[in-house]
Design a protein around this motif. Structure first.
Motif, short mmCIF file in Angstrom:
data_model
loop_
_atom_site.label_atom_id
_atom_site.label_comp_id
_atom_site.label_asym_id
_atom_site.label_seq_id
_atom_site.Cartn_x
_atom_site.Cartn_y
_atom_site.Cartn_z
N ASP A 38 -32.95 -4.62 -44.50
CA ASP A 38 -32.59 -6.02 -44.64
C ASP A 38 -33.85 -6.88 -44.65
OD1 ASP A 38 -29.89 -5.39 -44.60
OD2 ASP A 38 -29.74 -5.59 -42.44
N GLU A 55 -33.33 -14.19 -45.43
CA GLU A 55 -32.84 -14.95 -46.59
C GLU A 55 -33.98 -15.71 -47.28
OE1 GLU A 55 -29.85 -18.79 -47.36
OE2 GLU A 55 -29.97 -17.80 -45.39
N ASN A 96 -27.79 -6.68 -52.48
CA ASN A 96 -26.40 -7.01 -52.20
C ASN A 96 -26.01 -8.32 -52.87
OD1 ASN A 96 -23.88 -6.56 -51.19
ND2 ASN A 96 -24.37 -7.12 -49.09
N ILE A 133 -25.27 -12.87 -49.01
CA ILE A 133 -26.15 -12.95 -47.84
C ILE A 133 -25.28 -12.88 -46.59
CG2 ILE A 133 -27.73 -14.43 -46.55
CD1 ILE A 133 -28.70 -15.50 -49.24
N ASP A 134 -25.70 -12.08 -45.64
CA ASP A 134 -24.99 -11.98 -44.36
C ASP A 134 -25.19 -13.28 -43.59
OD1 ASP A 134 -23.98 -11.41 -41.86
OD2 ASP A 134 -24.79 -9.39 -41.80
N GLN A 135 -24.11 -14.04 -43.39
CA GLN A 135 -24.23 -15.34 -42.74
C GLN A 135 -24.51 -15.21 -41.24
OE1 GLN A 135 -20.74 -17.60 -43.68
NE2 GLN A 135 -21.24 -17.81 -45.84
N ASP A 136 -24.14 -14.09 -40.64
CA ASP A 136 -24.40 -13.92 -39.21
C ASP A 136 -25.88 -13.72 -38.92
OD1 ASP A 136 -21.70 -14.16 -38.66
OD2 ASP A 136 -21.34 -12.00 -38.84
N SER A 137 -26.57 -12.96 -39.78
CA SER A 137 -27.99 -12.67 -39.55
C SER A 137 -28.90 -13.39 -40.51
CB SER A 137 -28.23 -11.16 -39.66
OG SER A 137 -27.88 -10.69 -40.96
N SER A 158 -29.59 -12.71 -43.59
CA SER A 158 -30.41 -11.69 -44.23
C SER A 158 -29.67 -11.13 -45.42
CB SER A 158 -30.76 -10.57 -43.24
OG SER A 158 -29.58 -9.92 -42.78
N HIS A 184 -29.05 -7.55 -47.73
CA HIS A 184 -29.11 -6.09 -47.63
C HIS A 184 -29.63 -5.51 -48.94
CE1 HIS A 184 -28.15 -2.19 -45.96
NE2 HIS A 184 -27.49 -1.87 -47.05
#
Length: 381
Positions: free
Chosen positions: A219, A222, A257, A260-264, A266, A268
């Motif tokens: 990862d 962002e 990916n 974007i993973d909103q929790d982290s 980031s 992938h």
């Protein structure tokens, strides 16, 4: 300083006289003058611009690009295991042989049924031809031809069904020999000759993991995505790993990916590596470096010049009047022992050491042996 003596009347008590003496001595004491507090001593460096490679580091783990659980397609007794645990397996290599006596019997039965239906169909077709001749000679009614034709059609359908049974039996017989669907390295074998291989069993007979090529998942923040996508569009992305053996195999970015993973905050990603020498092992954690082109005219400073505050990261600017001022900056990344800074122009003098207790507007003394401007490895255009 003027010392004032007070007249003590003779009629006062001894205790009152002692208190007056203490006051007299305190008045005679001289207060030392306050010492001048010198401004703190700091060292200063100069922000400079340089063309440096964009290297994005991340922690990743190795994953096989292909991973297969080998399972039986029919229930049967294991007759032979034709490889060893941990072997390098070729695609199509024979792995297991099951007892095929029942499958062969079913195939023979299906073939016999095909022969029987074929004989019945041939007889029905002859009857149909005779019925047509007799109808033409008006010895029998026309309905007899229809009856003979229906019998032929029914037997044709039975012939197709018998042929399908033969195909199914041959497939079952083929399933008694289990071959490797991919090339890779074999894992632990869960069965042995004489064991019963069951369809739907929880554990597979063996697993096969592809080693060459192999993938690495990781990862990135962002904020690194725009530079990564720009370099990928230009074909300038390269991925490397510091391997345990000291080698650095190069790979290609194979997957970004779609969200974007909103929790982290980031993104992938996955990269593929040739891994012909099998130095990368699935499941291992590795340090990934994504080379995403060159950053032209990037402003760099030593990392210790950047400080953290309640409002974010900042630096102290050393003005010509001996005072300092704070300026917020963005720490884009730390690379090669240098901090890549956003929001700062090159050539600005920045406090390097001694700025921990400074406040904006404070006076400072600059050390005579101030640090030279930050230096980084230049990249040729």
């Amino acid at each position: 300083m003027t010392t004032t003596f007070s007249f003590i009347p003779a009629f006062r008590t001894p205790r009152t006289a002692a208190l007056a003496s203490v006051l007299l001595l305190a008045a005679c004491a001289r207060t030392p003058p306050p010492e001048d507090k010198k401004p703190p001593l700091v060292s200063v460096t100069t922000a400079r611009a340089a063309d440096i490679p964009i290297e994005l580091g991340a922690q990743g783990h190795v994953v096989p690009l292909e991973f297969v659980d080998v399972r039986p397609q029919l229930t049967g007794t294991i007759r032979t295991v034709d490889f060893h645990e941990g072997d390098d397996i070729r695609k199509g290599q024979l792995l297991f042989t099951l007892d095929d006596s029942d499958a062969r019997a079913q195939l023979g039965k299906a073939q016999a049924q095909v022969a029987l239906v074929a004989a019945q169909l041939a007889d029905a077709r002859r009857d149909h031809q005779r019925a047509q001749a007799l109808v033409a000679s008006k010895f029998v009614a026309a309905s007899s031809v229809d009856t003979a034709a229906s019998k032929v059609e029914a037997l044709v359908a039975q012939a197709h069904a018998a042929a399908a049974e033969v195909s199914s039996a041959r497939t079952a017989l083929a399933h008694t020999r289990i071959h490797a669907p991919i090339a890779g390295k074999a894992g632990a074998v869960a069965v042995h000759p004489g064991s019963l291989a069951q369809v739907g069993a929880a554990a597979p007979l063996v697993t096969i993991a592809q080693f060459a090529p192999v993938g690495v998942e990781f990862d990135l923040p962002e904020k690194d995505l725009p530079a990564l996508l720009a370099a990928r569009a230009a074909g300038a992305v390269r991925v490397s790993i510091a391997a345990a053996a000291g080698k650095t195999p190069d790979g290609a970015l194979s997957f970004v990916n779609n969200a974007i993973d909103q929790d982290s905050a980031s993104i992938h990603l996955k990269a593929a590596f040739p891994n012909t020498d099998h130095t990368l092992w699935p499941g291992a954690f590795v340090r990934v470096v994504v080379h995403a082109g060159v950053s032209r005219g990037a402003v760099v400073l030593p990392p210790q010049a950047v400080q953290d505050g309640p409002g974010g990261r900042f630096v102290f600017i050393a003005a010509g009047d001996g005072k300092v001022s704070s300026r917020p900056v963005d720490l884009l990344r730390v690379q090669g022992g240098m901090a890549v800074i956003g929001g700062l122009d090159p050539g600005v003098p920045v406090v390097l050491e001694g700025g921990q207790n400074l406040r904006p507007g404070a006076r400072v003394r600059i050390a005579a042996d101030a640090a030279p401007p930050a230096t980084v490895a230049m990249v040729r255009p």
